[in-house]
Motif scaffolding. Structure first.
Motif, PDB file in Angstrom:
ATOM      1  N   TYR A  24      27.230  28.118  63.320  1.00 48.44           N
ATOM      2  CA  TYR A  24      25.896  27.874  62.791  1.00 48.44           C
ATOM      3  C   TYR A  24      24.896  27.828  63.940  1.00 48.44           C
ATOM      4  O   TYR A  24      25.175  27.261  65.003  1.00 48.44           O
ATOM      5  CB  TYR A  24      25.878  26.572  61.985  1.00 48.44           C
ATOM      6  CG  TYR A  24      26.934  26.576  60.910  1.00 48.44           C
ATOM      7  CD1 TYR A  24      26.749  27.277  59.722  1.00 48.44           C
ATOM      8  CD2 TYR A  24      28.158  25.937  61.117  1.00 48.44           C
ATOM      9  CE1 TYR A  24      27.742  27.333  58.761  1.00 48.44           C
ATOM     10  CE2 TYR A  24      29.154  25.980  60.150  1.00 48.44           C
ATOM     11  CZ  TYR A  24      28.936  26.683  58.977  1.00 48.44           C
ATOM     12  OH  TYR A  24      29.926  26.744  58.028  1.00 48.44           O
ATOM     13  N   GLY A  45      28.033  21.976  61.501  1.00 49.20           N
ATOM     14  CA  GLY A  45      26.754  21.720  60.861  1.00 49.20           C
ATOM     15  C   GLY A  45      26.232  20.309  61.089  1.00 49.20           C
ATOM     16  O   GLY A  45      25.165  19.960  60.576  1.00 49.20           O
ATOM     17  N   LYS A 296      23.841  30.979  59.429  1.00 53.46           N
ATOM     18  CA  LYS A 296      25.272  31.192  59.654  1.00 53.46           C
ATOM     19  C   LYS A 296      25.447  32.462  60.488  1.00 53.46           C
ATOM     20  O   LYS A 296      24.846  33.499  60.185  1.00 53.46           O
ATOM     21  CB  LYS A 296      26.001  31.330  58.326  1.00 53.46           C
ATOM     22  CG  LYS A 296      27.513  31.417  58.432  1.00 53.46           C
ATOM     23  CD  LYS A 296      28.148  31.599  57.062  1.00 53.46           C
ATOM     24  CE  LYS A 296      27.945  30.385  56.194  1.00 53.46           C
ATOM     25  NZ  LYS A 296      28.670  30.505  54.894  1.00 53.46           N
TER      26      LYS A 296
END
Length: 314
Positions: A24, A45, A296
């Motif tokens: 990410y 994340g 992403k």
């Protein structure tokens, strides 16, 4: 036959071993956005690490103020990364650039999306979404047009009274006429669109100051990308936050936002888009991070970025 079966098994095993794991990327600005684009990465994340020792990776060159606030990066249908950002406090356009690798960027352009509105005061917090069905990009942002919505002119900060506007493009050269995107009778800014199985989600900031300050994040929904979007939900965050950006990780929605009065990033999570949990204590961002967008990326893409700026691989 046994050798053939063994070969297939080996190909399957090695193929699985080579399968890329998602990483990410978070694009953000610091201070007033004067030094340009900053990037951080994460494997889960939650824990975010600055790239390039938290120095800017791209300097702003367009706009009178030459800022790079509110950077939004998406991967388009052409396999290029497209970025838009706020270039100025008072101009009638936004910044745009593209990249194939998130390292080398095209020449920056100024897109005069509100030049036709004489009373437009600004173009803030632009974002992009790629529509796979129409093969078009929707570009949307917040603008105050003085006197356009007089019923809420006195309810915001310094006379600002935003609504969301949009245009579409296939190539970032030709654009459709700018249209009103979201107006539910209140001051709105910082929209972020994501897709779910029922249609489209718009995370937005209620910018109302008076008589009761809101400054919180809500959700509107639509079956179609360009709307109409519903009235907003009840707040999913506390007050005095801004700049939402959203992603779904392992079945859980995460919405990051800027707790700008506390000078920290925050986040909420939900598995059903109804019940939200504040996970601000679980996230770590580089000090001084201001809001931007989450994306992403492939592990190989991140490794190339880290090799370029930090001489490491993850």
């Amino acid at each position: 036959m046994k050798n053939y079966t063994l070969l297939l098994s080996l190909l399957f095993v090695f193929g699985c071993a080579e399968k890329e794991t998602d990483r990410y990327l978070f694009s953000y600005f610091k201070d007033n956005g004067q030094d340009g684009l900053h990037l951080a990465y994460s494997e889960d994340g939650l824990q975010w690490t600055a790239i390039n020792k938290d120095a800017s990776v791209l300097q702003p060159t367009v706009g009178n103020d030459k800022l790079m606030r509110d950077p939004c990066i998406i991967l388009g249908g052409d396999n290029k990364y497209h970025m838009v950002w706020t270039v100025s406090w008072k101009e009638k356009g936004i910044g745009y650039a593209s990249s194939t690798d998130l390292i080398h960027w095209s020449e920056q352009k100024f897109l005069p999306v509100m030049q036709h509105e004489a009373a437009a005061r600004n173009c803030w917090a632009p974002e992009l979404f790629y529509d796979e069905k129409s093969k078009e990009y929707i570009l949307y942002w917040a603008t105050t047009i003085s006197g356009r919505f007089p019923e809420t002119d006195a309810l915001g900060d310094d006379g600002y009274n935003h609504r969301m506007y949009y245009t579409t493009t296939k190539d970032f050269v030709k654009f459709t006429d700018t249209k009103l995107f979201y107006d539910q009778g209140f001051n709105v800014i910082d929209a972020n669109i994501n897709k779910n199985h029922q249609g489209y989600l718009m995370f937005l900031k209620d910018e109302t100051l008076l008589p009761n300050p809101q400054k919180n994040i809500r959700i509107a929904t639509s079956k179609d990308l360009t709307g109409p979007y519903s009235a907003p939900s009840e707040p999913i965050t506390s007050n005095w936050v801004e700049g939402p950006t959203s992603i779904k990780i392992k079945g859980e929605w995460i919405v990051y936002f800027d707790r700008y009065t506390n000078h920290k990033m925050g986040a909420v999570s939900s598995s059903d888009l109804i019940h939200w949990k504040d996970i601000s204590d679980d996230i770590v961002f580089p000090e001084g991070t201001r809001h931007g967008s989450v994306l992403k990326v492939k592990k190989s893409t991140l490794n190339k970025i880290l090799s370029q700026y930090d001489k490491v691989k993850k």
